[in-house]
Enzyme design. Structure first.
Site, PDB file in Angstrom:
ATOM      1  N   CYS A  88      39.606  93.904 -12.744  1.00 32.63           N
ATOM      2  CA  CYS A  88      40.888  94.542 -13.050  1.00 32.63           C
ATOM      3  C   CYS A  88      40.762  95.181 -14.426  1.00 32.63           C
ATOM      4  CB  CYS A  88      41.997  93.493 -13.047  1.00 32.63           C
ATOM      5  SG  CYS A  88      43.612  94.096 -13.594  1.00 32.63           S
ATOM      6  N   CYS A 120      41.070 101.696 -11.379  1.00 33.80           N
ATOM      7  CA  CYS A 120      41.741 100.469 -10.939  1.00 33.80           C
ATOM      8  C   CYS A 120      41.076 100.084  -9.632  1.00 33.80           C
ATOM      9  CB  CYS A 120      43.232 100.704 -10.739  1.00 33.80           C
ATOM     10  SG  CYS A 120      44.112  99.326  -9.946  1.00 33.80           S
TER      11      CYS A 120
END
Length: 279
Positions: free
Chosen positions: A79, A194
């Site tokens: 992440c 992402c």
């Protein structure tokens, strides 16, 4: 009598939701001897809605429990928001643990672009982080880098992978700012900053106003993990499993985890207050 070899320690994945599954898929190919624990902090999802300091404290505090409970060989922070915010604090707090981070793939994008126009499609948190600006300054100083912070794409990706597909207009609204045409040059590379976004790559390609290279970081993250995680003889006999901090990810998510070969650890729950959790 020959002593039995202990199982190799697992590799722990951490993400705010299910985006890290794109990296897990690649890591399994490169590290077949390891077992994997996938931790989704879904009680706090999406991270983009948090202020930086409370989120940083939450992540570091969560790892106090995760590392004590699971004792992994290494941790992959799948992440960008979590790693660019809390990566330095995690390494300082747990100096004996290997942390493999996720950062926007700005360096390879700058090396591959022909037009010199790059867009970085990320969460708002990653876009505003000094870490991202430093990457641009260090590796893409000669390029036109367009930072696009999407408030909604991570949620749309989670819905999409669970089978809840939204109208094309919602996706197009999020990616349209990535496409820049000026002085006869067009964006030719878009960095998917992402790990949720690669789930939507086929949607992006279909809706794009012109062809671009969508840069998926998953393989590079897995290769870096393989370099840092010792290669050993033998193979783990332990099953791969998933941990959700909400304690109740829902039927669609459980079915998705099964599809990725992950059983569910029932020992984790979180109250409705996203600032707290129990393991």
């Amino acid at each position: 009598m020959t002593a039995l070899k202990a199982d190799p320690k697992p590799v722990l994945f951490f993400d705010s939701g299910i985006g890290g599954l794109t990296v897990l898929r690649e890591a399994r190919v490169l590290m077949p001897e390891r077992s994997f624990i996938y931790v989704a902090d879904d009680a706090a999802f999406p991270y983009g809605n948090w202020e930086e300091e409370p989120l940083k404290r939450r992540i570091v505090d969560l790892f106090v429990t995760l590392l004590a409970k699971y004792d992994p060989e290494a941790v992959i922070i799948a992440c960008s928001t979590a790693f660019t915010l809390a990566g330095a604090d995690l390494r300082a707090t747990f100096p004996d643990m290997r942390f493999i981070g996720t950062v926007p793939a700005i360096k390879p994008a700058a090396e591959r672009t022909r037009s010199g126009h790059i867009s970085v499609l990320a969460t708002p948190g990653t876009v505003k982080r000094a870490y991202t600006r430093d990457l641009i300054q260090s590796f893409a100083g000669q390029c036109h880098v367009n930072l696009v912070g999407s408030q909604n794409l991570a949620r749309l990706a989670e819905d999409y992978i669970r089978g809840d597909v939204k109208p094309d207009a919602e996706f197009l609204h999020e990616i349209a700012p990535c496409f820049v045409s000026e002085d006869g040059a067009q964006t030719d590379i878009i960095v998917l900053a992402c790990t949720h976004y690669p789930f939507l790559a086929n949607v992006f390609r279909r809706l794009a106003p012109w062809p671009v290279d969508w840069l998926d970081p998953a393989e590079a993250i897995a290769r870096q993990a393989r370099r840092l995680v010792p290669l050993i003889d033998g193979r783990s006999t332990q099953p791969d499993f998933a941990v959700f901090t909400s304690g109740d990810p829902g039927f669609a998510t459980r079915r998705l985890m099964q599809g990725f070969g992950l059983s569910m650890d029932q020992s984790v729950s979180s109250p409705h207050n996203q600032g707290d959790f129990f393991l």
